[in-house]
Design an enzyme around this catalytic site. Sequence first.
Site: not given
Ligand SMILES: *Cc1c(COP(=O)(O)O)cnc(C)c1O
Ligand code: SF4
Length: 412
Positions: A137-138, A141, A150, A154, A157, A159, A318, A355, A362
């Site tokens: 996305r960025y 990175r 996991c 959570c 979560c 995801r 989220d 986010d 973010k």
């Molecule tokens: C959070 C995240 C990152 C890392 O973001 P930083 O602000 O550099 O910690 C990179 N890619 C994705 C998709 C993210 O959600």
């Molecule tokens: S937030 Fe989601 S990915 Fe992170 S530890 Fe909890 S369940 Fe696992």
Amino acid sequence: MHIEPKGSEDEEPAPADLHAELREFRPAGRGYWRDVSDSDWNDWHWQLKHRITTVEQLQRLMPGLSPEEYAGAAFANHKLALAITPYFFNLIDPSDELCPIRRQVIPRVEETHFAPWEMTDPCGEDAHSPVPGLVHRYPDRVLFLVTDRCAAYCRYCTRSRLVSNATGYDFHPQFEQQIQYVRDHPAIRDVLLSGGDPLLFSDEKLEHLLRALRAIPHVEFLRIGTRIPVFLPQRITPQLCERLKQFHPLFISIHSNHPRELTTEVRAALERLADAGIPLGNQSVLLRHVNDDPAVMKIHVQKLLRCRVKPYYIYQCDLIAGSAHLRTSVREGLAIMEKLRGHTSGYAVPQYVIDAPGGGGKVPINPDYVLSRNADRVVIRNYEGKVFEYPEAPDGTPLATRPPAIREPEWV
Ligand SMILES: *Cc1c(COP(=O)(O)O)cnc(C)c1O
Ligand code: SF4
């Protein structure tokens, strides 16, 4: 608040006493598993094998399970599996339905209520995924998803759609493709391993993956996002730390939300990682009846520093489907930030972020310290609300570099 006094209702202990309890490092201890040998208890595989994963087990260990929790736990395997390590389970207060630990891992029936603005992929990750398991996305990175498992799950979560595979998302990371994508894109200088939890891998598998990434010349920086130090501190063995330290610069972001999660076991695990030279950060999610209280959050961030962990982000929760009962308002988040900045060490103050729903990434959210800004001055206020002015030249250059005649600000 959610810290329920233990005694009778009319003799509420002074807030200072409640906070003293939260500031202390205490062992999670054996609790329900008194008869287990030390070697089993301290073995992370034993902990994983003995996780609480069914509503029946939960009810046996917690006869006080509420109807909302019972219904939530019975449904969990259709949405996001129920799993709690014995170690972490011991932190739950069975007499307190609003226990901040309990709300994070014990499902509730509210998880089945979906609002129209909620989503299964609130951060739009699937839309930014060039190859399976990679989110780009960025510009510089990538998020490198390694597993859908996991140590515990959570309930909020972000995801949930893929972790635990309860909804049949069928997550299959393609390590060769993911690594090849990083190789093919020299702009990627930072790879963040996450999931699911990368530290659930065996030492060998993790080392293999880190080695492949380290071999890419343009990858300057590696990091791992993990909640294992909190859910399963037994996993942070000296052997794991020895392996991890070959891949510096390697950072680890842990995920802790409440001071009670920072036990003596967790502190010792974090010290092992820090002693291996791994800089540690923490990500918290702002959660209703968990950490939506400035006093609790302040203790939490200070306690993190005592574990050599720098609070990195506080996330606004989220808009994940079925999370309304755990979300707070942004106003409350801002009120917490207001009570941190200036009131405690700058190192203890994380960045509050949203986010952006749909995939904007973010976005930092801050209390308004800039009261006004125009061509020749900025009016600011400090953490006490005192107002100050800082002069600027009309063309934006620093005043000191300009001829004295023009330097005199008109508004003095
Ligand atoms: C959070 C995240 C990152 C890392 O973001 P930083 O602000 O550099 O910690 C990179 N890619 C994705 C998709 C993210 O959600
Ligand atoms: S937030 Fe989601 S990915 Fe992170 S530890 Fe909890 S369940 Fe696992």
